[in-house]
Design an enzyme around this catalytic site. Structure first.
Site, short mmCIF file in Angstrom:
data_model
loop_
_atom_site.label_atom_id
_atom_site.label_comp_id
_atom_site.label_asym_id
_atom_site.label_seq_id
_atom_site.Cartn_x
_atom_site.Cartn_y
_atom_site.Cartn_z
N CYS A 2 -4.32 -3.29 -7.32
CA CYS A 2 -3.77 -2.28 -8.24
C CYS A 2 -4.61 -0.92 -8.11
CB CYS A 2 -3.54 -2.52 -9.55
SG CYS A 2 -2.70 -4.03 -9.73
N ARG A 27 -4.62 -0.47 -2.23
CA ARG A 27 -4.98 -1.42 -2.95
C ARG A 27 -4.02 -2.29 -3.58
NH1 ARG A 27 -10.13 0.30 -5.83
NH2 ARG A 27 -9.70 -1.17 -7.33
N TRP A 73 -0.31 -4.46 -7.21
CA TRP A 73 -0.34 -5.71 -6.48
C TRP A 73 -0.04 -6.88 -7.48
CZ3 TRP A 73 -3.00 -10.22 -6.35
CH2 TRP A 73 -3.15 -10.91 -5.08
N ASN A 99 -5.47 -2.44 -14.11
CA ASN A 99 -5.88 -3.24 -13.02
C ASN A 99 -6.81 -4.18 -13.44
OD1 ASN A 99 -6.98 -3.92 -10.49
ND2 ASN A 99 -8.27 -2.27 -10.41
N GLY A 100 -6.16 -5.46 -13.23
CA GLY A 100 -6.97 -6.60 -13.54
C GLY A 100 -6.25 -7.56 -14.19
N GLU A 482 -12.99 -14.34 12.70
CA GLU A 482 -12.52 -13.04 12.21
C GLU A 482 -11.53 -12.61 13.18
OE1 GLU A 482 -12.85 -10.91 10.49
OE2 GLU A 482 -12.52 -8.93 11.26
N LYS A 486 -7.61 -11.37 11.77
CA LYS A 486 -7.12 -10.17 12.24
C LYS A 486 -5.91 -10.42 12.38
CE LYS A 486 -9.44 -8.08 10.51
NZ LYS A 486 -10.57 -8.06 10.04
N GLU A 489 -3.51 -11.74 9.57
CA GLU A 489 -3.23 -10.77 8.34
C GLU A 489 -2.20 -9.65 8.88
OE1 GLU A 489 -7.54 -8.64 8.37
OE2 GLU A 489 -6.56 -8.93 6.55
N HIS A 505 -12.44 -32.84 18.03
CA HIS A 505 -12.24 -33.71 16.90
C HIS A 505 -11.22 -33.52 15.93
CE1 HIS A 505 -16.24 -34.74 17.77
NE2 HIS A 505 -16.76 -33.58 18.16
N LYS A 604 -6.37 -4.04 -0.27
CA LYS A 604 -7.89 -3.96 0.25
C LYS A 604 -8.94 -4.24 -0.76
CE LYS A 604 -10.55 -1.71 3.19
NZ LYS A 604 -10.67 -2.49 4.50
C1 F6R Z 1 -9.85 -8.87 6.27
C2 F6R Z 1 -10.29 -8.06 4.78
C3 F6R Z 1 -10.55 -8.89 3.95
C4 F6R Z 1 -11.91 -8.56 2.99
C5 F6R Z 1 -12.32 -9.35 1.88
C6 F6R Z 1 -13.69 -9.01 1.39
O1 F6R Z 1 -9.54 -8.05 7.13
O2 F6R Z 1 -10.51 -6.95 4.86
O3 F6R Z 1 -10.91 -10.24 4.30
O4 F6R Z 1 -13.10 -8.62 4.14
O5 F6R Z 1 -11.31 -9.19 0.70
O6 F6R Z 1 -13.47 -7.50 0.97
P1 F6R Z 1 -15.24 -6.62 0.87
O7 F6R Z 1 -15.79 -6.74 2.14
O8 F6R Z 1 -14.44 -5.40 0.30
O9 F6R Z 1 -15.71 -7.58 -0.18
#
Ligand code: F6R
Length: 609
Positions: A2, A27, A73, A99-100, A482, A486, A489, A505, A604
Site C-alpha cells: 500500500c 507498492r 494491496w 498501510n499495514g 533467481e 523472475k 513472477e 533425488h 514492491k
Molecule cells: C522479486 C522481488 C522480491 C524482493 C523481496 C525482498 O523480484 O523483488 O522477491 O526481492 O520482496 O524485497 P527487498 O529487497 O526490498 O527487501
C-alpha cells in the site's frame, strides 16, 4: 505494501496526490482512492483497479487544498470500491489512509459494533476511522493518541479531519512514513518517490511517533506526547531515475542500467584499493581489530534479496574463509536463532522496508547481536536501524521484479568478501586479480545486453511452455533460483530452480518433452558434473537451454539452444549469468502480454509479515 500520500498547501491537492500515487503504485495496485476537504465538505473517491481507473472517474472540477490518497494491496477484505481507502468514520468527518495491518481489528470491531458503530467495509482500517470519531471531542491530536493506544499491529497512517482542514496528522508503527518539507506546502508519504517532484527536504517519522503538519509547520511527538526534534535530510536522487525514458517498461530500463549500476556498487573505484588488492567500505561501524573476532556470518533477506544473500554466503566462505549461512529472514525471525558475540549478521533489502527482514533484524539486535544492512533506499528503516552497513547505490528500482538491485547486492558482498579475505588468506596478487575481474564486469554485461535480441527469439520459442526448470550448481545455484523467480513472477509460467545435483533425488520426475530445463553451466569445478546432469535430462527427452561461458562442443551437442556469455572468474560469474535470465523472463512476459512492471498479486515493498 500500500502506498499513502497526503498534501497540504496552497495548490490544488488533486494532481499532486494523483501524481504521487502513480509513483507509489508499485507498492500495491488493486484499488486506489483520494479524500479531500473543500468548501467545508469531505469528499472521497475510490475505485477498484489501477490508478488510471480512479483518474478517469475524477471530475476535473474536484479540488481541495488538503487531501490524502492511497493505492492498495489488499490484506483484509476483497478488492472492491468499498474496501479501498480512504476509510471514513461513521459520521463522515474523519478520513484515514493506512498501510499495514491492525492485528486486533476484529476485537475492536466487535466492541465498536456493540457501541453502535456501523461498518461499511471488510477492512481493518475502518476501525481506526471509527475509533478516531469515538475519541474526538474537539482536539484531533488527543483523538489520535487515544485511538493509537488501542491498536496492535503495524501502521503508516494519514488522517484528515473535516473540522481541521488546515492540518494533516500522520502516525507510524512498523510502516514507513516520510515528511516532505516544501515552500508553503507539506507532504506526507510512505515513500520519498512520491514527494521529490515537490521537495527534496525530508525527514522520517519513527515508530510510535505521530506528526502534525500544516502548510508551513510540522510537529512530531512520541507516545508520551513529548516533542521530538527532527533533522531535515536532502534527497539526492534525480527525477529522470523515476522515468521510463525510451523503454517500454521500467524492468527493461533497469536491466539495461546494470553496467552503470555495477560501476556505482564499487563507487566507480572509490570503494577499491587497487594497489593493495582490496576494498574499503565506510559505514560498517566496525573497528579494524574487531574483524578478527568474527567467527561466523549469517546473511538474510527475502525473495531476490535472499538469493543475493545466498551468493553472499558463498563468496564470504570461499574468499574470506568465514563460515557463513544464508537464511530467509522470515524463518530466522521465528526459530529462536542463536546469537553469539562472534556472529555477524547481514540484512539484505533493496527497499530497506521489508517487514520480514526488519523484524528479524530487530530480534537479533534485541538479543545483543550486530546486524549490518545492505540496502538500496537511502534513509529506509533497515538502513537507519542497522548497526552499520553498505548502500548499494543502484538508484530507484521501480519495476516490481528486482534486477539491478540483485547484482548490486552481489557486487557489495564481493567487496566485503574481498576485504575480509585480504585480512585473512588472500595474497595481494590474488586480491588485485579479483579487482580486475570485478571492474571488467560492466563491459561484459554490455556485451550480453547487445545480444538481447537472441534472448527475445529464445523467449518466443519457449513462451508457450507451462513449466520450466532452472538448474545449476555452486555459486550459480542461487542464480537458477533467481531465474525461476523472475520468470514465474512476471509471466506466471510455473518455474522452479534446483541444484542440478538434486534433480535425480526427485525433481527429475517432472522432466518430459513438455518441461524444458535451463542450465547455467560455467567453467569450474562442477563443469563436468553439470554436463552429466544435462545428459540425464536429454535421456528423458527434456529440452535443454544452456547459458554458458564455455564453447565446449559437448555443451552445444547436449543443448537445444545455447547462449554464450563472456568468461569470468567463478566468483563474479553470477553478475553475468543472471542477465540472460532476466531478459528471458522479461521477453516471455512481454510476448504473453503480461503487465511486466506490476505483476498480479505482488507489491514492491512488502511491509506485512
Ligand atoms: C522479486 C522481488 C522480491 C524482493 C523481496 C525482498 O523480484 O523483488 O522477491 O526481492 O520482496 O524485497 P527487498 O529487497 O526490498 O527487501
Amino acid at each position: 505494501m500500500c502506498g499513502i500520500i497526503g498534501y497540504i498547501g496552497n495548490k490544488n491537492a488533486v494532481p499532486i496526490l494523483m501524481e504521487g500515487l502513480k509513483r507509489l503504485e508499485y507498492r500495491g495496485y488493486d484499488s486506489s482512492g483520494i479524500g479531500l476537504i473543500n468548501r467545508k465538505k469531505l469528499s472521497v473517491h475510490k475505485k477498484e483497479g489501477k490508478i488510471s481507473v480512479l483518474e478517469k472517474t475524477l471530475s476535473k472540477t474536484i479540488h481541495g487544498k488538503s487531501g490524502i490518497a492511497h493505492t492498495r494491496w489488499a490484506t483484509h477484505g476483497q478488492v472492491n470500491d468499498i474496501n479501498a481507502h480512504p476509510q471514513v468514520s461513521a459520521n463522515g468527518r474523519i478520513a484515514v489512509v493506512h498501510n499495514g495491518i491492525i492485528d486486533n481489528y476484529s476485537s475492536l470491531k466487535s466492541r465498536l459494533t456493540s457501541e453502535g458503530f456501523k461498518f461499511q467495509s471488510e477492512t481493518d482500517t475502518e476501525v481506526i476511522a471509527h475509533l478516531l470519531q469515538k475519541y474526538y471531542t474537539g482536539d484531533p491530536e488527543e483523538a489520535v493518541q487515544k485511538a493509537l493506544a488501542q491498536l496492535d499491529g503495524t501502521y503508516g497512517l494519514i488522517i484528515l479531519f473535516l473540522d481541521h482542514p488546515d492540518i494533516l496528522i500522520g502516525a507510524r508503527n512498523g510502516s514507513p512514513l516520510v515528511v516532505g518539507v516544501g515552500e508553503k506546502e507539506m507532504l506526507l508519504a510512505s515513500d520519498v518517490n512520491a514527494l521529490i517532484a515537490h521537495t527534496r527536504q525530508v525527514f522520517y517519522v519513527e515508530d510510535r511517533e505521530t506528526v502534525l503538519i500544516t502548510k508551513d509547520s510540522y510537529k512530531t511527538v512520541n507516545m508520551n506526547n513529548s516533542v521530538v526534534s527532527k533533522q531535515i535530510e536532502k534527497i539526492e536522487w534525480e527525477m529522470a531515475e523515476f522515468e521510463k525514458g525510451d523503454f517500454n517498461h521500467f524492468m527493461l530500463k533497469e536491466i539495461f542500467e546494470q553496467p552503470e549500476v555495477i560501476r556505482r556498487s564499487y563507487g566507480g573505484g572509490g570503494r577499491l584499493l587497487p594497489g593493495f588488492g582490496t576494498a574499503k567500505l565506510g559505514g560498517l561501524n566496525i573497528e579494524k581489530s574487531e574483524y578478527f573476532d568474527i567467527d561466523n556470518i549469517v546473511t538474510m533477506g527475502m525473495g531476490t534479496a535472499y538469493y543475493a544473500a545466498m551468493i553472499g554466503a558463498y563468496l564470504l566462505e570461499n574468499m574470506a574463509r568465514i563460515p557463513t549461512v544464508a537464511e530467509q529472514s522470515s524463518e530466522l525471525r521465528y526459530r529462536n536463532t542463536i546469537v553469539r558475540k562472534g556472529t555477524l549478521f547481514f540484512a539484505v533489502s533493496q527497499s530497506g522496508e521489508t517487514l520480514d527482514t526488519l523484524t528479524a533484524m530487530r530480534e537479533i539486535q534485541n538479543r545483543g547481536g550486530r546486524v549490518l544492512g545492505i540496502c538500496n533506499s537511502v534513509g529506509s528503516t533497515i538502513a537507519r536501524e542497522s548497526d552499520g552497513g553498505v548502500y548499494i547505490h543502484a538508484g530507484p528500482e521501480i519495476a516490481v521484479a528486482s534486477t539491478k538491485a540483485f547484482i548490486s547486492q552481489v557486487s557489495v558482498f564481493f567487496l566485503l568478501a574481498l576485504m575480509l579475505g585480504r585480512m585473512r588468506d588472500i595474497p595481494t596478487s590474488a586480491g588485485k586479480q579479483y579487482i580486475s575481474e570485478l571492474t571488467a564486469i560492466p563491459d561484459k554485461i554490455s556485451e550480453i545486453l547487445e545480444k538481447a535480441d537472441e534472448l527475445k527469439t529464445l523467449a518466443n520459442k519457449y513462451k508457450h511452455y507451462k513449466n520450466i526448470l532452472f538448474l545449476s550448481r555452486g555459486i550459480n545455484y542461487p542464480v537458477a533460483l533467481e531465474g525461476a523467480l523472475k520468470l514465474k513472477e512476471i509471466s506466471y509460467i510455473h518455474a522452479e530452480g534446483f541444484s542440478a545435483g538434486d534433480i535425480k533425488h526427485g525433481p527429475i520426475a517432472l522432466v518430459n518433452e513438455e518441461t524444458p530445463s535451463l542450465f547455467i553451466v560455467t567453467k569450474g569445478e562442477t563443469f563436468d558434473k553439470l554436463l552429466g546432469n544435462m545428459e540425464e535430462i536429454k535421456a528423458r527427452k527434456g529440452k535443454v537451454i544452456a547459458i554458458s561461458n564455455s564453447e565446449d562442443n559437448r555443451i552445444k551437442d547436449l543443448s537445444d539452444d545455447f547462449f554464450l556469455i563472456p568468461e569470468s572468474h567463478e566468483m563474479v560469474s553470477p553478475l553475468l549469468t543472471v542477465i540472460p535470465l532476466q531478459l528471458f523472463a522479461y521477453y516471455i512476459a512481454d510476448a504473453l502480454g503480461k503487465d511486466v512492471d506490476q505483476p498480479r498479486n505482488l507489491a514492491k515493498t512488502v511491509t506485512v509479515e
